[in-house]
Design a protein around this motif. Structure first.
Motif, PDB file in Angstrom:
ATOM      1  N   ARG A   1       8.224  36.797 -40.711  1.00 55.29           N
ATOM      2  CA  ARG A   1       7.935  35.751 -41.706  1.00 55.29           C
ATOM      3  C   ARG A   1       8.256  36.238 -43.112  1.00 55.29           C
ATOM      4  NH1 ARG A   1       3.380  34.757 -38.228  1.00 55.29           N
ATOM      5  NH2 ARG A   1       2.104  36.121 -39.540  1.00 55.29           N
ATOM      6  N   LEU A   2       7.998  37.506 -43.370  1.00 52.69           N
ATOM      7  CA  LEU A   2       8.339  38.056 -44.685  1.00 52.69           C
ATOM      8  C   LEU A   2       9.854  38.087 -44.890  1.00 52.69           C
ATOM      9  CD1 LEU A   2       5.802  40.997 -44.975  1.00 52.69           C
ATOM     10  CD2 LEU A   2       5.769  38.833 -46.215  1.00 52.69           C
ATOM     11  N   ALA A   3      10.587  38.423 -43.840  1.00 50.80           N
ATOM     12  CA  ALA A   3      12.043  38.494 -43.947  1.00 50.80           C
ATOM     13  C   ALA A   3      12.669  37.121 -44.157  1.00 50.80           C
ATOM     14  CB  ALA A   3      12.622  39.156 -42.701  1.00 50.80           C
ATOM     15  N   MET A   4      11.931  36.063 -43.851  1.00 48.30           N
ATOM     16  CA  MET A   4      12.461  34.708 -44.044  1.00 48.30           C
ATOM     17  C   MET A   4      12.711  34.398 -45.516  1.00 48.30           C
ATOM     18  SD  MET A   4      12.959  33.522 -41.104  1.00 48.30           S
ATOM     19  CE  MET A   4      13.257  31.817 -41.403  1.00 48.30           C
ATOM     20  N   VAL A   5      12.116  35.162 -46.414  1.00 47.96           N
ATOM     21  CA  VAL A   5      12.343  34.971 -47.849  1.00 47.96           C
ATOM     22  C   VAL A   5      13.821  35.168 -48.167  1.00 47.96           C
ATOM     23  CG1 VAL A   5      11.791  35.911 -50.126  1.00 47.96           C
ATOM     24  CG2 VAL A   5       9.989  35.615 -48.427  1.00 47.96           C
ATOM     25  N   LEU A   6      14.498  36.008 -47.386  1.00 42.26           N
ATOM     26  CA  LEU A   6      15.921  36.255 -47.612  1.00 42.26           C
ATOM     27  C   LEU A   6      16.773  35.014 -47.367  1.00 42.26           C
ATOM     28  CD1 LEU A   6      16.262  39.805 -46.023  1.00 42.26           C
ATOM     29  CD2 LEU A   6      16.004  39.204 -48.430  1.00 42.26           C
ATOM     30  N   THR A   7      16.227  34.031 -46.688  1.00 46.56           N
ATOM     31  CA  THR A   7      16.946  32.783 -46.451  1.00 46.56           C
ATOM     32  C   THR A   7      17.332  32.123 -47.768  1.00 46.56           C
ATOM     33  OG1 THR A   7      15.683  32.511 -44.418  1.00 46.56           O
ATOM     34  CG2 THR A   7      16.823  30.574 -45.243  1.00 46.56           C
ATOM     35  N   VAL A   8      16.503  32.289 -48.777  1.00 46.58           N
ATOM     36  CA  VAL A   8      16.795  31.716 -50.095  1.00 46.58           C
ATOM     37  C   VAL A   8      18.112  32.275 -50.628  1.00 46.58           C
ATOM     38  CG1 VAL A   8      16.009  31.592 -52.491  1.00 46.58           C
ATOM     39  CG2 VAL A   8      14.372  31.325 -50.627  1.00 46.58           C
ATOM     40  N   PHE A   9      18.299  33.600 -50.499  1.00 42.00           N
ATOM     41  CA  PHE A   9      19.534  34.224 -50.972  1.00 42.00           C
ATOM     42  C   PHE A   9      20.741  33.742 -50.163  1.00 42.00           C
ATOM     43  CE2 PHE A   9      16.250  37.271 -52.252  1.00 42.00           C
ATOM     44  CZ  PHE A   9      16.519  37.329 -53.614  1.00 42.00           C
ATOM     45  N   THR A  10      20.565  33.591 -48.870  1.00 38.16           N
ATOM     46  CA  THR A  10      21.661  33.126 -48.020  1.00 38.16           C
ATOM     47  C   THR A  10      22.061  31.702 -48.389  1.00 38.16           C
ATOM     48  OG1 THR A  10      20.856  34.542 -46.237  1.00 38.16           O
ATOM     49  CG2 THR A  10      22.387  32.804 -45.630  1.00 38.16           C
ATOM     50  N   ILE A  11      21.092  30.856 -48.625  1.00 39.71           N
ATOM     51  CA  ILE A  11      21.381  29.468 -49.002  1.00 39.71           C
ATOM     52  C   ILE A  11      22.064  29.410 -50.363  1.00 39.71           C
ATOM     53  CG2 ILE A  11      20.317  27.265 -49.636  1.00 39.71           C
ATOM     54  CD1 ILE A  11      18.244  27.842 -47.403  1.00 39.71           C
ATOM     55  N   LEU A  12      21.553  30.179 -51.319  1.00 37.39           N
ATOM     56  CA  LEU A  12      22.195  30.228 -52.637  1.00 37.39           C
ATOM     57  C   LEU A  12      23.638  30.696 -52.523  1.00 37.39           C
ATOM     58  CD1 LEU A  12      19.390  31.692 -54.923  1.00 37.39           C
ATOM     59  CD2 LEU A  12      20.458  29.441 -55.098  1.00 37.39           C
ATOM     60  N   PHE A  13      23.860  31.714 -51.730  1.00 33.92           N
ATOM     61  CA  PHE A  13      25.202  32.237 -51.562  1.00 33.92           C
ATOM     62  C   PHE A  13      26.118  31.197 -50.933  1.00 33.92           C
ATOM     63  CE2 PHE A  13      28.546  34.224 -49.189  1.00 33.92           C
ATOM     64  CZ  PHE A  13      29.088  35.068 -50.126  1.00 33.92           C
ATOM     65  N   SER A  14      25.655  30.574 -49.849  1.00 33.43           N
ATOM     66  CA  SER A  14      26.517  29.606 -49.162  1.00 33.43           C
ATOM     67  C   SER A  14      26.772  28.357 -50.002  1.00 33.43           C
ATOM     68  CB  SER A  14      25.927  29.226 -47.804  1.00 33.43           C
ATOM     69  OG  SER A  14      24.700  28.572 -47.969  1.00 33.43           O
ATOM     70  N   THR A  15      25.898  28.077 -50.945  1.00 34.39           N
ATOM     71  CA  THR A  15      26.076  26.922 -51.817  1.00 34.39           C
ATOM     72  C   THR A  15      26.952  27.233 -53.025  1.00 34.39           C
ATOM     73  OG1 THR A  15      23.894  26.125 -51.175  1.00 34.39           O
ATOM     74  CG2 THR A  15      24.854  25.176 -53.160  1.00 34.39           C
ATOM     75  N   LEU A  16      26.777  28.423 -53.595  1.00 36.56           N
ATOM     76  CA  LEU A  16      27.449  28.745 -54.854  1.00 36.56           C
ATOM     77  C   LEU A  16      28.725  29.578 -54.690  1.00 36.56           C
ATOM     78  CD1 LEU A  16      24.291  29.656 -56.954  1.00 36.56           C
ATOM     79  CD2 LEU A  16      25.546  27.495 -56.940  1.00 36.56           C
ATOM     80  N   ILE A  17      28.734  30.536 -53.795  1.00 41.73           N
ATOM     81  CA  ILE A  17      29.826  31.503 -53.725  1.00 41.73           C
ATOM     82  C   ILE A  17      30.871  31.154 -52.665  1.00 41.73           C
ATOM     83  CG2 ILE A  17      30.401  33.946 -53.405  1.00 41.73           C
ATOM     84  CD1 ILE A  17      28.669  33.349 -55.911  1.00 41.73           C
ATOM     85  N   THR A  18      30.426  30.805 -51.469  1.00 43.66           N
ATOM     86  CA  THR A  18      31.370  30.559 -50.369  1.00 43.66           C
ATOM     87  C   THR A  18      32.410  29.490 -50.711  1.00 43.66           C
ATOM     88  OG1 THR A  18      29.733  31.266 -48.750  1.00 43.66           O
ATOM     89  CG2 THR A  18      31.563  29.961 -47.926  1.00 43.66           C
ATOM     90  N   PRO A  19      32.028  28.344 -51.267  1.00 45.03           N
ATOM     91  CA  PRO A  19      33.056  27.340 -51.584  1.00 45.03           C
ATOM     92  C   PRO A  19      34.087  27.839 -52.603  1.00 45.03           C
ATOM     93  CG  PRO A  19      30.877  26.352 -51.659  1.00 45.03           C
ATOM     94  CD  PRO A  19      30.682  27.832 -51.525  1.00 45.03           C
ATOM     95  N   ARG A  20      33.648  28.644 -53.554  1.00 46.80           N
ATOM     96  CA  ARG A  20      34.582  29.176 -54.552  1.00 46.80           C
ATOM     97  C   ARG A  20      35.539  30.190 -53.917  1.00 46.80           C
ATOM     98  NH1 ARG A  20      30.333  27.358 -56.944  1.00 46.80           N
ATOM     99  NH2 ARG A  20      30.332  26.556 -59.060  1.00 46.80           N
TER     100      ARG A  20
END
Length: 165
Positions: free
Chosen positions: A12-31
């Motif tokens: 459950r603590l490691a699920m916090v990293l999901t925020v970083f993954t979502i930010l990355f897939s939204t901001l960096i991957t498309p670019r």
């Protein structure tokens, strides 16, 4: 059953990293997907992205290492003795996140590792980890996670480097 409860709580603590993954897939991957197919530009951006991810994950692991008691306090007294397991879990989660980000970087460009390559590598990593580690313990399972995530990260980074060059 106690180990299952512990791994669930740490997960459950490691699920916090999901925020970083979502930010990355939204901001960096498309670019990254829209970059021109020029080797120098792609490789430069790839290295920049990897450096940022490495800094972020190093910061996360360091913060958890320095404030392990405070992080475990969130879970409650029943988990207060899991300092080493917490660090192993967060390290494995960060490596898994890095492997997933590398995967998304090459799939957004339409590249894919052939299953005939990736499946045997992943199976070999699991078999090697099982033979080297005591997977009957919580620490052993978390170390297995780290080893498998490291192999996947290495494979994804190598594949992306080869495809760019």
């Amino acid at each position: 059953t106690n180990a299952f409860a512990q791994i669930g709580a740490l997960g459950r603590l490691a699920m916090v990293l999901t925020v970083f993954t979502i930010l990355f897939s939204t901001l960096i991957t498309p670019r990254f997907a829209r970059l021109p197919a020029e080797k120098s530009i792609l490789f430069k951006r790839y290295l920049q992205i990897q450096c940022v991810i490495l800094l972020v994950t190093t910061g996360i692991v360091s913060a958890v290492w320095m404030f392990d008691k405070e992080v475990l306090w969130i879970l409650g007294d029943a988990y207060s003795n899991l300092e080493k397991e917490l660090l192993l879990n967060i390290t494995g989660a960060c490596l898994t996140m890095m492997a997933g980000i590398s995967f998304s970087l090459y799939t957004c460009r339409g590249w894919a590792i052939k299953p005939i390559i990736s499946i045997p590598i992943n199976i070999a990593a699991i078999l090697i980890a099982i033979t080297l580690l005591d997977i009957g313990t919580l620490q052993g399972i978390l170390q297995l996670n780290i080893l498998v995530a490291s192999v996947q990260l290495g494979m994804n980074m190598l594949f992306l480097s080869v495809k760019i060059s």
